[in-house]
Design a protein around this motif. Structure first.
Motif, mmCIF file in Angstrom:
data_model
loop_
_atom_site.group_PDB
_atom_site.id
_atom_site.type_symbol
_atom_site.label_atom_id
_atom_site.label_comp_id
_atom_site.label_asym_id
_atom_site.label_seq_id
_atom_site.Cartn_x
_atom_site.Cartn_y
_atom_site.Cartn_z
ATOM 1 N N LYS A 109 0.761 -1.189 0.092
ATOM 2 C CA LYS A 109 0.015 0.176 0.086
ATOM 3 C C LYS A 109 0.836 1.476 -0.059
ATOM 4 O O LYS A 109 0.374 2.305 0.289
ATOM 5 C CB LYS A 109 -1.005 0.024 1.269
ATOM 6 C CG LYS A 109 -2.055 -1.292 1.166
ATOM 7 C CD LYS A 109 -2.894 -1.134 2.362
ATOM 8 C CE LYS A 109 -3.786 -2.234 2.395
ATOM 9 N NZ LYS A 109 -4.539 -1.907 3.641
ATOM 10 N N THR A 110 2.131 0.978 -0.109
ATOM 11 C CA THR A 110 3.072 2.122 -0.031
ATOM 12 C C THR A 110 3.665 2.556 -1.228
ATOM 13 O O THR A 110 3.946 1.702 -2.234
ATOM 14 C CB THR A 110 4.322 1.784 0.889
ATOM 15 O OG1 THR A 110 3.768 1.321 2.003
ATOM 16 C CG2 THR A 110 5.468 2.990 1.151
ATOM 17 N N LYS A 111 3.614 3.852 -1.860
ATOM 18 C CA LYS A 111 4.147 4.429 -2.961
ATOM 19 C C LYS A 111 5.700 4.425 -2.746
ATOM 20 O O LYS A 111 5.951 5.363 -1.831
ATOM 21 C CB LYS A 111 3.311 5.706 -3.432
ATOM 22 C CG LYS A 111 3.878 6.409 -4.589
ATOM 23 C CD LYS A 111 3.457 5.570 -5.772
ATOM 24 C CE LYS A 111 3.840 6.250 -7.163
ATOM 25 N NZ LYS A 111 3.298 7.593 -7.106
ATOM 26 N N VAL A 112 6.322 3.867 -3.503
ATOM 27 C CA VAL A 112 7.936 4.348 -3.628
ATOM 28 C C VAL A 112 8.176 4.938 -4.544
ATOM 29 O O VAL A 112 7.925 4.642 -6.010
ATOM 30 C CB VAL A 112 8.361 2.693 -3.583
ATOM 31 C CG1 VAL A 112 10.123 3.048 -3.369
ATOM 32 C CG2 VAL A 112 8.053 2.036 -2.191
ATOM 33 N N ASP A 113 8.943 6.126 -4.676
ATOM 34 C CA ASP A 113 9.591 6.981 -5.429
ATOM 35 C C ASP A 113 10.669 6.258 -6.081
ATOM 36 O O ASP A 113 11.531 5.426 -5.554
ATOM 37 C CB ASP A 113 9.871 8.299 -4.940
ATOM 38 C CG ASP A 113 8.752 9.090 -4.577
ATOM 39 O OD1 ASP A 113 7.681 8.815 -4.991
ATOM 40 O OD2 ASP A 113 8.867 9.949 -3.570
ATOM 41 N N ILE A 114 11.362 6.712 -7.448
ATOM 42 C CA ILE A 114 12.350 6.406 -7.963
ATOM 43 C C ILE A 114 13.812 6.870 -7.135
ATOM 44 O O ILE A 114 13.632 7.967 -6.581
ATOM 45 C CB ILE A 114 12.580 6.885 -9.282
ATOM 46 C CG1 ILE A 114 11.306 6.582 -10.271
ATOM 47 C CG2 ILE A 114 13.875 6.441 -10.106
ATOM 48 C CD1 ILE A 114 11.236 5.172 -10.415
ATOM 49 N N SER A 115 14.593 5.883 -6.789
ATOM 50 C CA SER A 115 15.798 6.300 -6.065
ATOM 51 C C SER A 115 16.649 7.305 -6.586
ATOM 52 O O SER A 115 17.716 7.642 -6.017
ATOM 53 C CB SER A 115 16.157 5.008 -5.409
ATOM 54 O OG SER A 115 16.468 4.156 -6.553
ATOM 55 N N VAL A 116 16.695 7.229 -8.041
ATOM 56 C CA VAL A 116 17.832 8.153 -8.846
ATOM 57 C C VAL A 116 17.028 9.364 -9.198
ATOM 58 O O VAL A 116 15.956 9.319 -9.335
ATOM 59 C CB VAL A 116 18.397 7.348 -9.850
ATOM 60 C CG1 VAL A 116 19.232 6.158 -9.248
ATOM 61 C CG2 VAL A 116 17.363 6.601 -10.714
ATOM 62 N N LYS A 117 17.783 10.416 -9.177
ATOM 63 C CA LYS A 117 17.454 11.772 -9.595
ATOM 64 C C LYS A 117 17.864 12.009 -11.018
ATOM 65 O O LYS A 117 18.844 11.507 -11.409
ATOM 66 C CB LYS A 117 17.630 12.800 -8.593
ATOM 67 C CG LYS A 117 17.341 12.459 -6.955
ATOM 68 C CD LYS A 117 15.970 12.067 -6.831
ATOM 69 C CE LYS A 117 15.406 11.863 -5.475
ATOM 70 N NZ LYS A 117 14.148 11.708 -5.394
#
Length: 252
Positions: A109-117
């Protein structure tokens, strides 16, 4: 009534715009020409087709989900000593700059952002992703999980692994047998032992939390023989990046 017949040998078509259905640009040379009345309709089926295909232009490319758009680093055209390499000898680059990222993915249920910018210099798996021509340069669209790590220098030993990746400095191969015989390069067995240099933060569980890896920097480990991606360090040493699951044991 006399008619005139036009053949391929009698016309040089460049910009013949006076007849319906004949499209091109330039001048036209006609060997002979006469009044056209009864047979003038025959020109309706005469068409000159261009051989050049113009690809459509796109101004933006937005990756979706956990995908990342990477601008591929240009292959080295010269050796360190300045010798020009032929195209066949230029190694395919495995790194580039992140130019766009997706909105991330869901872990439970958790939204995970991309770890690289955007702007990060990354190293990715050799056969990952889809190559596209965009904005005049070659790019790669790949999943975040195919990115091995972030590398802001030119030396692989400075790699910061992502997720469950591990960076290992490979142990040197034995140059002699137990009996003291000198081994040739071809006879030296590829080692599968090395020292852990850096590890990633670990994979995500179903709650979106990081699960720490079972190996740490400084460990000497035994890993699967044909796993991972190999690199050559600036000091000439061999390095390999692989998933923590490919590490079979810690040696002490």
């Amino acid at each position: 009534m006399a008619t005139t017949q036009l053949t391929a040998s009698s016309i040089c078509a460049k910009g013949f715009v006076s007849f319906e259905g004949l499209r091109s640009t330039g001048s036209v040379k006609v060997a002979s020409f006469g009044p056209l009345k009864q047979n003038s309709r025959s020109f309706r089926s005469l068409v000159v087709k261009a051989a050049t295909t113009v690809a459509p232009k796109y101004t933006t490319l937005k990756p979706l989900g956990d995908r990342v758009l990477v601008k591929i680093k240009t292959a080295e055209e010269k050796t360190v000593g300045g010798i020009l390499l032929p195209v066949t000898a230029q190694s395919k680059p495995q790194g580039g700059e992140v130019v766009a990222v997706g909105e991330g993915r869901s872990a439970g249920k958790t939204k995970v952002d991309i770890s690289v910018k955007t702007g990060a210099q990354v190293v990715y798996s050799k056969y990952a992703g889809t190559e596209v021509e965009f904005d005049g340069s070659k790019h790669l669209i790949l999943k975040e999980d195919d990115i091995v790590g972030v590398l802001e220098t030119d030396d692989i030993k400075d790699l910061q692994p992502l997720n469950d990746r591990v960076l290992i400095k490979v142990a040197e191969a034995e140059e002699k047998t137990a009996g003291g015989l000198l081994l040739t390069e071809a006879a030296k067995e590829k080692p599968s032992i090395g020292a852990v240099i850096a590890v990633g933060p670990g994979p995500l569980d179903e709650e979106g939390n990081r699960k720490p890896l079972s190996v740490s920097p400084g460990n000497t480990v035994l890993y699967s023989k044909y796993a991972g991606s190999e690199f050559k360090g600036a000091d000439g040493s061999d390095y390999i990046t692989l998933r923590a699951s490919d590490v079979m044991a810690v040696l002490s």
